[in-house]
Design a protein around this motif. Structure first.
Motif, PDB file in Angstrom:
ATOM      1  N   MET A   1     -26.454 -24.042 -19.675  1.00  0.00           N
ATOM      2  CA  MET A   1     -26.474 -23.767 -18.027  1.00  0.00           C
ATOM      3  C   MET A   1     -27.173 -22.768 -17.589  1.00  0.00           C
ATOM      4  SD  MET A   1     -22.559 -22.840 -16.485  1.00  0.00           S
ATOM      5  CE  MET A   1     -22.360 -21.365 -17.497  1.00  0.00           C
ATOM      6  N   ASN A   2     -27.706 -22.981 -16.340  1.00  0.00           N
ATOM      7  CA  ASN A   2     -28.326 -22.002 -15.829  1.00  0.00           C
ATOM      8  C   ASN A   2     -27.612 -20.882 -15.165  1.00  0.00           C
ATOM      9  OD1 ASN A   2     -30.113 -20.422 -14.236  1.00  0.00           O
ATOM     10  ND2 ASN A   2     -30.863 -21.886 -13.013  1.00  0.00           N
ATOM     11  N   LEU A   3     -27.009 -19.774 -15.843  1.00  0.00           N
ATOM     12  CA  LEU A   3     -25.949 -18.906 -15.345  1.00  0.00           C
ATOM     13  C   LEU A   3     -26.233 -18.422 -13.902  1.00  0.00           C
ATOM     14  CD1 LEU A   3     -25.244 -17.425 -18.798  1.00  0.00           C
ATOM     15  CD2 LEU A   3     -23.797 -18.823 -17.573  1.00  0.00           C
ATOM     16  N   PRO A   4     -27.193 -17.749 -13.423  1.00  0.00           N
ATOM     17  CA  PRO A   4     -27.280 -17.166 -12.326  1.00  0.00           C
ATOM     18  C   PRO A   4     -26.828 -18.175 -11.236  1.00  0.00           C
ATOM     19  CG  PRO A   4     -29.163 -16.374 -13.653  1.00  0.00           C
ATOM     20  CD  PRO A   4     -28.450 -17.500 -14.426  1.00  0.00           C
ATOM     21  N   SER A   5     -27.179 -19.396 -11.244  1.00  0.00           N
ATOM     22  CA  SER A   5     -27.062 -20.402 -10.150  1.00  0.00           C
ATOM     23  C   SER A   5     -25.720 -21.052 -10.347  1.00  0.00           C
ATOM     24  CB  SER A   5     -28.180 -21.684 -10.223  1.00  0.00           C
ATOM     25  OG  SER A   5     -28.133 -22.442 -11.229  1.00  0.00           O
ATOM     26  N   GLY A   6     -25.066 -20.644 -11.548  1.00  0.00           N
ATOM     27  CA  GLY A   6     -23.673 -21.231 -11.783  1.00  0.00           C
ATOM     28  C   GLY A   6     -22.348 -20.522 -11.216  1.00  0.00           C
ATOM     29  N   LYS A   7     -21.379 -21.485 -10.905  1.00  0.00           N
ATOM     30  CA  LYS A   7     -20.247 -20.897 -10.197  1.00  0.00           C
ATOM     31  C   LYS A   7     -19.417 -20.254 -11.443  1.00  0.00           C
ATOM     32  CE  LYS A   7     -18.496 -23.605  -7.319  1.00  0.00           C
ATOM     33  NZ  LYS A   7     -17.579 -24.572  -6.622  1.00  0.00           N
ATOM     34  N   ILE A   8     -18.867 -18.947 -10.726  1.00  0.00           N
ATOM     35  CA  ILE A   8     -18.023 -18.020 -11.761  1.00  0.00           C
ATOM     36  C   ILE A   8     -16.772 -17.635 -11.180  1.00  0.00           C
ATOM     37  CG2 ILE A   8     -18.073 -15.822 -13.145  1.00  0.00           C
ATOM     38  CD1 ILE A   8     -21.082 -15.936 -13.330  1.00  0.00           C
ATOM     39  N   LEU A   9     -15.579 -17.746 -11.647  1.00  0.00           N
ATOM     40  CA  LEU A   9     -14.396 -17.294 -11.063  1.00  0.00           C
ATOM     41  C   LEU A   9     -13.966 -16.238 -11.841  1.00  0.00           C
ATOM     42  CD1 LEU A   9     -11.704 -17.586  -9.431  1.00  0.00           C
ATOM     43  CD2 LEU A   9     -10.969 -19.553 -11.152  1.00  0.00           C
ATOM     44  N   ILE A  10     -13.794 -15.051 -11.090  1.00  0.00           N
ATOM     45  CA  ILE A  10     -12.910 -14.058 -11.714  1.00  0.00           C
ATOM     46  C   ILE A  10     -11.504 -13.816 -11.148  1.00  0.00           C
ATOM     47  CG2 ILE A  10     -12.910 -11.390 -11.886  1.00  0.00           C
ATOM     48  CD1 ILE A  10     -15.826 -11.545 -11.066  1.00  0.00           C
ATOM     49  N   THR A  11     -10.561 -13.802 -11.890  1.00  0.00           N
ATOM     50  CA  THR A  11      -9.167 -13.726 -11.647  1.00  0.00           C
ATOM     51  C   THR A  11      -8.918 -12.134 -11.806  1.00  0.00           C
ATOM     52  OG1 THR A  11      -8.162 -14.448 -13.874  1.00  0.00           O
ATOM     53  CG2 THR A  11      -8.501 -16.096 -12.234  1.00  0.00           C
ATOM     54  N   GLY A  12      -7.992 -11.833 -10.871  1.00  0.00           N
ATOM     55  CA  GLY A  12      -7.889 -10.075 -10.967  1.00  0.00           C
ATOM     56  C   GLY A  12      -8.795  -9.420 -10.394  1.00  0.00           C
ATOM     57  N   ALA A  13      -9.688  -9.706  -9.534  1.00  0.00           N
ATOM     58  CA  ALA A  13     -10.959  -9.353  -9.136  1.00  0.00           C
ATOM     59  C   ALA A  13     -10.715  -7.929  -8.304  1.00  0.00           C
ATOM     60  CB  ALA A  13     -11.850 -10.345  -8.242  1.00  0.00           C
ATOM     61  N   ARG A  14      -9.215  -7.793  -7.918  1.00  0.00           N
ATOM     62  CA  ARG A  14      -9.026  -6.570  -6.969  1.00  0.00           C
ATOM     63  C   ARG A  14      -8.642  -5.540  -7.823  1.00  0.00           C
ATOM     64  NH1 ARG A  14     -10.631 -10.264  -4.331  1.00  0.00           N
ATOM     65  NH2 ARG A  14      -9.985 -10.739  -2.165  1.00  0.00           N
ATOM     66  N   GLY A  15      -8.529  -5.690  -9.072  1.00  0.00           N
ATOM     67  CA  GLY A  15      -8.209  -4.653 -10.234  1.00  0.00           C
ATOM     68  C   GLY A  15      -9.299  -3.872 -10.707  1.00  0.00           C
ATOM     69  N   MET A  16      -9.285  -3.114 -11.683  1.00  0.00           N
ATOM     70  CA  MET A  16     -10.513  -2.218 -12.204  1.00  0.00           C
ATOM     71  C   MET A  16     -11.349  -3.129 -13.299  1.00  0.00           C
ATOM     72  SD  MET A  16     -10.096   0.923 -14.754  1.00  0.00           S
ATOM     73  CE  MET A  16      -9.038   0.333 -15.969  1.00  0.00           C
ATOM     74  N   VAL A  17     -10.784  -3.921 -13.811  1.00  0.00           N
ATOM     75  CA  VAL A  17     -11.840  -4.662 -14.755  1.00  0.00           C
ATOM     76  C   VAL A  17     -12.541  -5.747 -13.921  1.00  0.00           C
ATOM     77  CG1 VAL A  17     -11.882  -6.335 -16.699  1.00  0.00           C
ATOM     78  CG2 VAL A  17     -10.499  -4.337 -16.749  1.00  0.00           C
ATOM     79  N   GLY A  18     -11.582  -6.562 -13.107  1.00  0.00           N
ATOM     80  CA  GLY A  18     -12.264  -7.676 -12.235  1.00  0.00           C
ATOM     81  C   GLY A  18     -13.101  -7.238 -11.265  1.00  0.00           C
ATOM     82  N   SER A  19     -13.001  -6.019 -10.586  1.00  0.00           N
ATOM     83  CA  SER A  19     -13.814  -5.530  -9.846  1.00  0.00           C
ATOM     84  C   SER A  19     -15.129  -4.858 -10.259  1.00  0.00           C
ATOM     85  CB  SER A  19     -13.373  -4.299  -8.773  1.00  0.00           C
ATOM     86  OG  SER A  19     -12.980  -3.209  -9.625  1.00  0.00           O
ATOM     87  N   ALA A  20     -14.816  -4.474 -11.600  1.00  0.00           N
ATOM     88  CA  ALA A  20     -16.247  -4.118 -12.320  1.00  0.00           C
ATOM     89  C   ALA A  20     -17.100  -5.410 -12.704  1.00  0.00           C
ATOM     90  CB  ALA A  20     -15.825  -3.141 -13.676  1.00  0.00           C
ATOM     91  N   LEU A  21     -16.439  -6.352 -12.999  1.00  0.00           N
ATOM     92  CA  LEU A  21     -17.131  -7.674 -13.327  1.00  0.00           C
ATOM     93  C   LEU A  21     -17.884  -7.942 -12.211  1.00  0.00           C
ATOM     94  CD1 LEU A  21     -14.409  -9.510 -15.491  1.00  0.00           C
ATOM     95  CD2 LEU A  21     -16.476  -8.927 -16.044  1.00  0.00           C
ATOM     96  N   ALA A  22     -17.165  -8.095 -11.197  1.00  0.00           N
ATOM     97  CA  ALA A  22     -18.087  -8.536  -9.614  1.00  0.00           C
ATOM     98  C   ALA A  22     -19.113  -7.777  -9.610  1.00  0.00           C
ATOM     99  CB  ALA A  22     -16.802  -8.601  -8.562  1.00  0.00           C
ATOM    100  N   ARG A  23     -19.055  -6.290  -9.610  1.00  0.00           N
ATOM    101  CA  ARG A  23     -20.287  -5.505  -9.527  1.00  0.00           C
ATOM    102  C   ARG A  23     -21.249  -5.977 -10.221  1.00  0.00           C
ATOM    103  NH1 ARG A  23     -16.201  -1.607  -9.301  1.00  0.00           N
ATOM    104  NH2 ARG A  23     -16.576  -0.873 -11.305  1.00  0.00           N
ATOM    105  N   ARG A  24     -21.074  -6.127 -11.716  1.00  0.00           N
ATOM    106  CA  ARG A  24     -21.910  -6.394 -12.655  1.00  0.00           C
ATOM    107  C   ARG A  24     -22.684  -7.716 -12.345  1.00  0.00           C
ATOM    108  NH1 ARG A  24     -25.620  -7.948 -15.154  1.00  0.00           N
ATOM    109  NH2 ARG A  24     -26.417  -7.616 -17.007  1.00  0.00           N
ATOM    110  N   LEU A  25     -21.867  -8.665 -12.151  1.00  0.00           N
ATOM    111  CA  LEU A  25     -22.469  -9.975 -11.554  1.00  0.00           C
ATOM    112  C   LEU A  25     -23.351  -9.954 -10.505  1.00  0.00           C
ATOM    113  CD1 LEU A  25     -19.384 -12.260 -12.329  1.00  0.00           C
ATOM    114  CD2 LEU A  25     -21.547 -12.329 -13.811  1.00  0.00           C
ATOM    115  N   ALA A  26     -22.930  -9.215  -9.441  1.00  0.00           N
ATOM    116  CA  ALA A  26     -23.831  -8.925  -8.332  1.00  0.00           C
ATOM    117  C   ALA A  26     -25.273  -8.412  -8.518  1.00  0.00           C
ATOM    118  CB  ALA A  26     -23.120  -8.352  -7.171  1.00  0.00           C
ATOM    119  N   ALA A  27     -24.989  -7.303  -9.540  1.00  0.00           N
ATOM    120  CA  ALA A  27     -26.181  -6.625  -9.833  1.00  0.00           C
ATOM    121  C   ALA A  27     -27.158  -7.526 -10.407  1.00  0.00           C
ATOM    122  CB  ALA A  27     -25.630  -5.650 -10.820  1.00  0.00           C
ATOM    123  N   GLY A  28     -26.687  -8.685 -11.311  1.00  0.00           N
ATOM    124  CA  GLY A  28     -27.460  -9.488 -12.045  1.00  0.00           C
ATOM    125  C   GLY A  28     -27.999 -10.651 -11.310  1.00  0.00           C
ATOM    126  N   GLY A  29     -27.701 -10.659  -9.944  1.00  0.00           N
ATOM    127  CA  GLY A  29     -28.166 -11.797  -9.220  1.00  0.00           C
ATOM    128  C   GLY A  29     -27.287 -13.220  -9.142  1.00  0.00           C
TER     129      GLY A  29
END
Length: 326
Positions: free
Chosen positions: A1-29
């Protein structure tokens, strides 16, 4: 799978862990990242969860949503912690399978391991002894999530991975003293004591238990690393491999906050597990090591806390004359 173009779902994205995952994925393109809030998706509603997954069909799912809290909350709301966490993970894992989601990461907690586990704790130590009584319901729910992932892998050939983070802290942490974890609770107590000019601040327990702490953005980086490398093996511990006593932690928090008083330990309060240090050799063999040292991480967490006020800014504001209406 071409990960940067794939669709990723984060549950709990408003929490501490989920928001950190969202920041990291955004930084990774990564641009196709779904982060539904509770108003958009109620994870306790099985039909809603299954319908959402069937509609969006993500290529990868991070399960960072959970009902969490410190010793007091875990002990007081035992039924809520067990029931709600079982429901959340069952809805998501089974729903992902029904929607054809092949890859998933389930985030648990190091409290899944036995209370008196040999140190450092290896992944193989799971289910080898009794759990810590104060957080047993939460731990049982997380163990069930691990076993669900293992079972879907074995029966259906899925690639559902479980990771067990150590104690986490960082931006978007919970600072409510009634149900927060130890590090954010200490930050809030030391900050409030400093503002009041107190001579002391109180820490639960004896100060002797040892704990390992991981900055949440390091956790997110480890999770994305495992996702990107296509890891689909057994349970993985995520931590620093180093621990400190609660007394040492409290002193470091005081140094960061700038509170010059003394620590008072309330021995009438529970200590919890005597020591909890993870063996992270499996993670290191997979090419990842934590980067943020404890004092730096605590400073970053403090500066991101909702109650933090920059010292220089506060001094400047105090020196300005009050505005008087003409």
């Amino acid at each position: 799978m071409n990960l940067p173009s794939g669709k990723i779902l984060i549950t709990g994205a408003r929490g501490m862990v989920g928001s950190a995952l969202a920041r990291r994925l955004a930084a990774g393109g990564y641009t196709q990242v779904l982060t539904p809030g509770r108003a958009e998706l109620d994870l306790l509603d099985q039909r809603a969860v299954h319908a959402y997954l069937a509609e969006h069909r993500p290529d990868y799912l991070f399960i960072a949503a959970a009902k969490v809290g410190g010793i007091q909350a875990n002990n007081q709301y035992r039924a809520d912690f067990l029931y709600q966490n079982l429901l959340i993970e069952a809805n998501l894992i089974h729903g992902a399978h029904l929607a054809g989601v092949q890859r998933l990461m389930f985030l648990g907690s190091s409290c899944i391991y036995p209370r008196d586990c040999p140190q450092p704790i290896r992944e193989e130590d799971l289910l080898t002894g009794p759990l810590e009584p104060t957080n047993e319901p939460y731990a049982i729910a997380k163990i069930a999530g691990i076993k669900l992932c293992e079972s879907y892998n074995r029966q259906y050939g899925r690639q559902y991975v479980s990771v067990m983070p150590t104690n986490l802290y960082g931006p978007n942490d919970n600072y409510d003293l009634a149900n927060s974890h130890v590090l954010p609770a200490l930050l809030r107590k030391a900050h409030d004591a400093k503002l009041r000019g107190d001579a002391t601040y109180t820490v639960w327990g004896s100060g002797t238990p040892m704990r390992e702490f991981l900055y949440v953005d390091d956790l997110a980086d480890a999770c994305v690393h495992l996702m990107q490398t296509g890891y689909d093996g057994p349970l993985v511990n995520i931590g620093t491999g180093e621990d400190v006593t609660i007394r040492e932690l409290a002193q470091t928090v005081m140094d960061v906050v700038g509170f010059a008083g003394d620590i008072v330990f309330d021995a009438s309060k529970p200590d919890g597990t005597p020591r909890k240090l993870l063996d992270v050799s499996r993670l290191k063999a997979l090419g990842w090591t934590a980067r943020t040292d404890l004092k730096t991480g605590i400073r970053l967490a403090y500066e991101a806390a909702p109650f933090y006020v920059d010292a220089a800014e506060a001094a400047a504001a105090a020196s300005r004359p009050a505005y008087i209406e003409p």
